[in-house]
Design a protein around this motif. Sequence first.
Motif, mmCIF file in Angstrom:
data_model
loop_
_atom_site.group_PDB
_atom_site.id
_atom_site.type_symbol
_atom_site.label_atom_id
_atom_site.label_comp_id
_atom_site.label_asym_id
_atom_site.label_seq_id
_atom_site.Cartn_x
_atom_site.Cartn_y
_atom_site.Cartn_z
ATOM 1 N N THR A 64 12.857 -12.403 11.206
ATOM 2 C CA THR A 64 11.918 -11.595 12.258
ATOM 3 C C THR A 64 10.162 -11.815 11.389
ATOM 4 O OG1 THR A 64 12.866 -9.200 11.407
ATOM 5 C CG2 THR A 64 14.028 -10.458 12.926
ATOM 6 N N THR A 65 9.577 -10.868 12.228
ATOM 7 C CA THR A 65 8.652 -10.508 11.961
ATOM 8 C C THR A 65 8.803 -9.143 11.079
ATOM 9 O OG1 THR A 65 7.571 -11.178 13.723
ATOM 10 C CG2 THR A 65 6.302 -9.436 12.229
ATOM 11 N N TYR A 66 9.422 -8.520 10.937
ATOM 12 C CA TYR A 66 9.770 -7.075 10.919
ATOM 13 C C TYR A 66 9.914 -8.128 8.974
ATOM 14 C CZ TYR A 66 11.571 -2.378 8.927
ATOM 15 O OH TYR A 66 10.814 -1.588 7.728
ATOM 16 N N GLU A 67 11.182 -8.484 9.399
ATOM 17 C CA GLU A 67 11.794 -9.021 7.847
ATOM 18 C C GLU A 67 10.631 -10.031 6.953
ATOM 19 O OE1 GLU A 67 16.234 -9.135 9.246
ATOM 20 O OE2 GLU A 67 15.430 -10.805 9.941
ATOM 21 N N ALA A 68 9.857 -10.891 7.287
ATOM 22 C CA ALA A 68 8.600 -11.143 6.517
ATOM 23 C C ALA A 68 7.935 -10.091 5.626
ATOM 24 C CB ALA A 68 8.059 -12.253 8.066
ATOM 25 N N ALA A 69 7.550 -9.349 6.801
ATOM 26 C CA ALA A 69 6.232 -8.020 6.254
ATOM 27 C C ALA A 69 7.123 -7.318 5.292
ATOM 28 C CB ALA A 69 6.417 -7.494 7.437
ATOM 29 N N LEU A 70 8.523 -7.223 5.422
ATOM 30 C CA LEU A 70 9.686 -6.574 3.827
ATOM 31 C C LEU A 70 9.194 -7.635 2.446
ATOM 32 C CD1 LEU A 70 13.055 -4.969 4.294
ATOM 33 C CD2 LEU A 70 12.440 -6.317 2.851
ATOM 34 N N LEU A 71 9.861 -8.998 2.710
ATOM 35 C CA LEU A 71 9.718 -9.526 2.226
ATOM 36 C C LEU A 71 8.351 -9.868 1.417
ATOM 37 C CD1 LEU A 71 11.452 -12.723 3.225
ATOM 38 C CD2 LEU A 71 12.509 -11.177 1.401
ATOM 39 N N ALA A 72 7.136 -9.892 2.169
ATOM 40 C CA ALA A 72 5.546 -9.738 1.533
ATOM 41 C C ALA A 72 5.404 -8.311 0.908
ATOM 42 C CB ALA A 72 4.637 -9.987 2.276
ATOM 43 N N GLY A 73 6.226 -7.574 1.453
ATOM 44 C CA GLY A 73 5.580 -5.894 0.576
ATOM 45 C C GLY A 73 6.877 -5.922 -0.985
ATOM 46 N N LEU A 74 7.924 -6.696 -1.288
ATOM 47 C CA LEU A 74 8.341 -6.885 -1.919
ATOM 48 C C LEU A 74 7.611 -7.130 -2.992
ATOM 49 C CD1 LEU A 74 11.601 -8.530 -1.428
ATOM 50 C CD2 LEU A 74 11.918 -6.156 -2.383
ATOM 51 N N LEU A 75 6.702 -8.288 -3.280
ATOM 52 C CA LEU A 75 5.813 -9.534 -3.961
ATOM 53 C C LEU A 75 5.300 -8.239 -4.868
ATOM 54 C CD1 LEU A 75 4.383 -11.886 -2.082
ATOM 55 C CD2 LEU A 75 6.454 -11.567 -3.684
ATOM 56 N N LYS A 76 4.427 -6.884 -4.754
ATOM 57 C CA LYS A 76 3.979 -5.563 -5.779
ATOM 58 C C LYS A 76 5.165 -5.298 -6.465
ATOM 59 C CE LYS A 76 1.152 -1.872 -5.237
ATOM 60 N NZ LYS A 76 0.524 -0.431 -4.365
ATOM 61 N N ALA A 77 6.061 -4.645 -6.413
ATOM 62 C CA ALA A 77 6.951 -4.372 -7.526
ATOM 63 C C ALA A 77 8.574 -4.244 -6.623
ATOM 64 C CB ALA A 77 6.228 -2.858 -7.267
ATOM 65 N N PRO A 78 8.789 -6.038 -6.779
ATOM 66 C CA PRO A 78 10.374 -6.086 -6.639
ATOM 67 C C PRO A 78 11.350 -4.980 -6.496
ATOM 68 C CG PRO A 78 9.137 -8.095 -7.267
ATOM 69 C CD PRO A 78 8.086 -6.701 -7.917
ATOM 70 N N SER A 79 11.265 -4.557 -7.947
ATOM 71 C CA SER A 79 12.074 -3.649 -8.146
ATOM 72 C C SER A 79 12.551 -2.173 -7.283
ATOM 73 C CB SER A 79 12.227 -2.441 -9.440
ATOM 74 O OG SER A 79 12.333 -3.811 -9.971
ATOM 75 N N ARG A 80 10.878 -1.427 -7.074
ATOM 76 C CA ARG A 80 11.466 -0.222 -6.589
ATOM 77 C C ARG A 80 10.866 -0.391 -4.297
ATOM 78 N NH1 ARG A 80 4.652 0.981 -6.938
ATOM 79 N NH2 ARG A 80 4.926 0.710 -9.124
ATOM 80 N N TYR A 81 10.425 -1.425 -4.272
ATOM 81 C CA TYR A 81 10.574 -2.293 -2.631
ATOM 82 C C TYR A 81 11.925 -2.609 -2.511
ATOM 83 C CZ TYR A 81 6.067 0.090 -3.269
ATOM 84 O OH TYR A 81 5.069 0.420 -3.604
ATOM 85 N N ASN A 82 12.559 -2.838 -3.440
ATOM 86 C CA ASN A 82 14.514 -3.193 -3.080
ATOM 87 C C ASN A 82 14.939 -2.740 -2.100
ATOM 88 O OD1 ASN A 82 17.334 -4.285 -2.651
ATOM 89 N ND2 ASN A 82 17.085 -4.855 -5.110
ATOM 90 N N PRO A 83 14.728 -3.497 -0.447
ATOM 91 C CA PRO A 83 15.729 -2.663 0.740
ATOM 92 C C PRO A 83 16.912 -2.020 0.872
ATOM 93 C CG PRO A 83 16.021 -5.236 1.080
ATOM 94 C CD PRO A 83 14.617 -4.899 -0.314
ATOM 95 N N ILE A 84 18.042 -3.038 -0.247
ATOM 96 C CA ILE A 84 19.152 -2.577 -0.645
ATOM 97 C C ILE A 84 19.180 -1.070 -1.570
ATOM 98 C CG2 ILE A 84 21.470 -2.994 -1.116
ATOM 99 C CD1 ILE A 84 20.844 -6.295 -0.700
ATOM 100 N N ALA A 85 19.294 -1.098 -2.484
ATOM 101 C CA ALA A 85 18.819 -0.359 -3.438
ATOM 102 C C ALA A 85 17.913 0.781 -3.204
ATOM 103 C CB ALA A 85 18.461 -0.743 -4.648
ATOM 104 N N SER A 86 16.963 0.856 -2.342
ATOM 105 C CA SER A 86 15.747 1.838 -1.449
ATOM 106 C C SER A 86 14.781 1.317 -0.284
ATOM 107 C CB SER A 86 14.748 1.449 -3.162
ATOM 108 O OG SER A 86 14.943 2.340 -4.265
ATOM 109 N N PRO A 87 15.670 1.512 0.292
ATOM 110 C CA PRO A 87 15.499 1.241 1.648
ATOM 111 C C PRO A 87 14.412 2.168 2.606
ATOM 112 C CG PRO A 87 17.632 2.697 1.680
ATOM 113 C CD PRO A 87 17.441 2.173 -0.186
ATOM 114 N N ILE A 88 14.126 3.540 2.284
ATOM 115 C CA ILE A 88 13.572 3.649 2.690
ATOM 116 C C ILE A 88 11.923 3.939 2.099
ATOM 117 C CG2 ILE A 88 12.491 6.490 2.709
ATOM 118 C CD1 ILE A 88 14.702 7.417 2.277
#
Length: 637
Positions: free
Chosen positions: A198-222
């Motif tokens: 979805t568009t939301y999930e696409a945005a989430l993936l794009a957000g990972l590029l800056k810091a994949p570990s910090r923004y991992n949706p499984i480990a750090s959902p908030i």
Amino acid sequence: MSGLFSLQLVWSAIKAAATFGVWVTIFLVCIFGWFALDLPDADQAFQATRRPTVTILASDGSVFATRGDLYGLPFHLRDLPVALPNAVISTEDRRFRSHFGIDPFGIVRAAWANIKAGRIVQGGSTLTQQAAKNLFLTPEQSYKRKIQEIILAFWMERKFTKDQILTIYLNRVYFGAGTYGVDAAARRYFGKSITEVTTYEAALLAGLLKAPSRYNPIASPIAAAKRTRQVLLNMVAAGYLTDAEVNAIIRRPIRRYRPPAVNGRYFADWVLQRLGDYVTVGKHDLVVRTTLDPGLQRVAERYLSGGLSNSGKIVKAGQGALVTMTRDGAVQALVGGRSHAESPFNRATQATRQPGSAFKPFVYLAALEAGYKPSSPVDDLPIEIDGWKPRNFNGRYRGRISLSEALAISSNAAAARIGQEIGFGKIASVAARLGVPGNISPRPSLTLGTHDMSLIDLTAAYAPFANGGTAAWPFGILQIENDRGVVLFNRVGSGLGRVVDAEDAASMSHMLSGVIKNGTGRAAALARPAAGKTGTSQNHRDAWFIGYTADLITGVWVGNDNGAPMEKVTGGGLPAHIWRNFMSDAHAGMRARELAGIDGARPIRLRNSAHTQKKPLAKRDENDFVEQFLGFLSSLN
């Protein structure tokens, strides 16, 4: 005259500027040429360079673990949801469609932001530069690598279209959790193909590029949710979305993907550690078929975790481990601790502890081979050997008892006396023959289990008792093949053949079944024939129960990583309860069978083993002597 002088000055300035420009150009060409000399080969760089992936299969063929870098299916930009490239461009490189490989405005903006913040808060790399870095260069932070990155970005802009560059980037960039490329990331974080996001999930993936570990949706959902919201706002600023669309997206309920529960992570670690013993792990992907039973593994993890979480808290038992294997050593479940996520240290295979009385079966087997029988008498009385005075656990002594009773009640005095009579070297030799590793010191305290060993080795050393006398080394790998389907290893055979006389093995099963029926292991009783032994190290630092049925051999250990004493925990307590719960569930629906060599009749005596000795009459049971003498008298009548 003044006008001519002014023209001369202008002309001189132009010549000086031109000369300076020529030298600057020559200098830049030399610099770029110098750094271009050792640029990587472009053709080779486009071939995926990654760590080989090892796929580990359970005994039923299901995949339960993968190790290495994970790449998804490659997708062209036109096949991706339009929201994905839009989200990436609006967040990572808003002028991607117009710049020539580097973005001077972006560099100035990032530099100014970093100066104001007093630290690095923005980067000036374009998507082309990032693609060049991912394809050709290492993560090294240096001026040389940066200049090479710029050179390669220019080259890519000349060789490829913008869509091609973006396609390359999205299929090769790292998204965290071992995933490379948008498809692998979508499957890891959302459990679906990239074409379905979805568009939301696409945005989430794009957000990972800056810091994949910090923004991992499984480990750090908030943190991931906050970052995703920022990416959506970036898309508004770039003109890809409207405020109303973003508000509608945010209001929709977000389905948080929960990956399937991963069982067997300790088992997978153990298998990977042993992989190099069978094949050379090169550049090719490997598929490893193992002995793991997924059902038993789930049961093992549940009962070990439950036991430690409930009773373990009360008695200060912080950790535990469980291993179960077939009678030929095929490990079907292995749990190396209460939580692999909290501690990947494998207490089933890596930790070595004193087994205490769980070592005593080797003492009693040595006695049988020296001429004793289960009914032979032994004194359960205080004893001193070279100043060493072993005491019984409860401080009580029963006087003269049989070997079977001594093992059932786990008499320390009786075990020490047996060792003194038959020789401690004999016990060390028997233990080594059954698979106890290490340099076994033949000291008196060996009879009480002071030789450190792992749970998996101790459990496997009980296999000859369970299978009728055959050695069985623990194994988990059945077959290894590469990504081309070529079989590199295929397991055939196991162990070193017979190491215990069949009658002695049956006698040991008789005695060890008594431990469960009326000895220290009563808490482990099953609704089927079973045998086993409890073990407790000094000051209650370790508690063990190792036991078996006609189908499985299972070992349980509980204790603390720092060696802290538990609250009066013995092998007949928490470990025996965990063992019983697991084994009861593991045997559900299976027909109860008698232990090997025990079928209601006297076991057949085999004397083909090079490890057995003729038993002297002096050690035979008195009742046998009386029976033989009466028989002799009858023959005279």
